[in-house]
Design a protein around this motif. Structure first.
Motif: not given
Lengths: 192, 226
Positions: A28-32, A122-124, A126-131
């Motif tokens: 679910k986390v991956v899909v979301l 939250g993960l998204l 975080f990764f978006e900022i890095i991206f």
């Protein structure tokens, strides 16, 4: 006869319940995460560069791809949610037979969904900022603007705003599901 | 008198047909009693048990518990009663596979106490696990237990909140003779300590272990056998 009205420790149960189905949880986390990446970046693009967004969408293939991706992710995510609720029906039935009220079960399911979405987003974020940081020059080039800090902050702000909107939308979807599964006859569930 | 049922009727509507499952049950259940209901499948035994547990509403009639009228209570009020006074043993082996035996046992406590480490009597849980010979299995997963051990775990789970009445639906279910005898021995032992037990079974030998046995036939209490 005295009735005790102590409250259920929802946080404990949510935490335990959430990590009990590890595979479903990760899926679910991956899909979301992926869905969020598609929809949120599109929306933040719309907020940052509406003309560029409209230009992309006016391309029939891009528009179709955008709709299809959103549809697939949404259906997949809701199917996963329903499946997890179904798998945990016996557990909810057991809780009801042990004295949990319908409202407590709804709150439990809702809290779990809330935590799952918060973790994924939250993960998204975080990764978006890095991206954005690593591809700042390319993104600025795509938008045909010169890169500066304000540009990154503006992107992050738009992304966060999109995140909040999708989060509200998801909570609106979760709620009827939680109500539906909490209203099932608990004894019938645990008996058969 | 502990539980009093006055003219309890229950019917189900299936399309245009109405099926009367309970046809006016009158019964007093005294505190500390051990009652079993026997009867054929579809006689209404489980429906009666569900009504006693507040999981099913009677179509008409009155239900009292400790002089409190329960018939018109809300779902929330019934939940509080179940939380505090009622323990249920299921026919099917119901457990949460991803939780260890100890965690499965304390699950019902989540709804009445704080499980952060304080707020519930861990000594009571330990005592029950000791009595039911489950201490050695506390860190095992339910799937690692035998049928008899699983049933004992379910009994402990139903007793962990300190109920006043235990409702048992075919408590020996699919257990073999030896394990069935053990479960009955346990039920008799806890009944001697003052816990009221109402058991539903189609097994006559099992029913004979209770102090009072009622035969339910076509939705009516046909006979007090013992």
């Amino acid at each position: 006869m005295e009735l005790r009205t102590d409250k259920i420790n929802l946080f404990w149960l949510s935490r335990k319940g959430l990590f009990r189905f590890k595979t479903w949880f990760v899926l679910k986390v991956v899909v979301l995460f992926l869905w969020g990446f598609v929809i949120l970046n599109s929306y933040s693009l719309y907020l940052s560069q509406p003309r560029l967004f409209q230009a992309s969408i006016s391309n029939k293939f891009m528009f179709f791809l955008f709709l299809l991706l959103n549809f697939i992710f949404f259906v997949f995510f809701m199917a996963l949610t329903i499946l997890t609720f179904k798998l945990r029906q016996v557990e909810f039935g057991l809780y009801r037979c042990s004295g949990a009220t319908r409202r407590e079960i709804i709150t439990l399911m809702f809290n779990e969904s809330l935590m799952l979405t918060l973790i994924s987003f939250g993960l998204l974020f975080f990764f978006e900022i890095i991206f954005i940081y690593f591809f700042r020059l390319e993104i600025a080039g795509l938008f045909k603007v010169s890169y500066d800090l304000r540009f990154t902050l503006g992107m992050a702000k738009n992304f966060l705003l999109s995140l909040v909107l999708v989060f509200i939308l998801l909570m609106v979807c979760y709620f009827p599901l939680a109500v539906y599964y909490s209203c099932k006859d608990p004894y019938e569930i645990v008996r058969y | 008198m502990f539980f009093r049922l006055i003219d309890i009727k229950k019917s189900y509507q299936g399309g245009s047909q109405k099926t009367l499952v309970l046809k006016g049950i009158n019964l007093d259940i005294n505190e500390g009693s051990f009652i079993s209901f026997v009867g054929a499948s579809g006689a209404g035994k489980s429906t009666l048990l569900l009504i006693l547990a507040g999981l099913l509403r009677p179509t008409s009639g009155e239900l009292y518990f400790d002089s409190k009228k329960l018939t018109r209570l809300s779902d929330k009020e019934w939940s509080f009663i179940r939380k505090q006074y009622i323990g249920i043993i299921f026919q099917k082996k119901i457990f949460i596979p991803h939780l260890k035996v100890y965690e499965n046992i304390i699950t019902p406590l989540s709804f009445i106490t704080d499980l952060s480490g304080r707020g519930f009597d861990d000594g009571r849980v330990e005592d029950l696990m000791e009595t039911f010979d489950l201490k050695a299995h506390r860190n095992k997963y339910p799937e690692e237990l035998s049928g008899g051990e699983l049933q004992r775990m379910m009994i402990v789970r139903s007793l962990v909140t300190g109920p006043k009445i235990l409702l048992a639906d075919e408590p020996t279910g699919d257990l073999d003779l030896e394990n069935s005898k053990e479960i009955i021995h346990i039920l008799k032992k806890i009944n001697k300590k003052g816990l009221t037990i109402v058991m539903v079974t189609h097994n006559k030998e099992l029913a004979l272990q209770a102090r009072n046995i009622y035969r339910i036939d076509k939705g009516e209490i046909a006979k007090l056998i013992k």
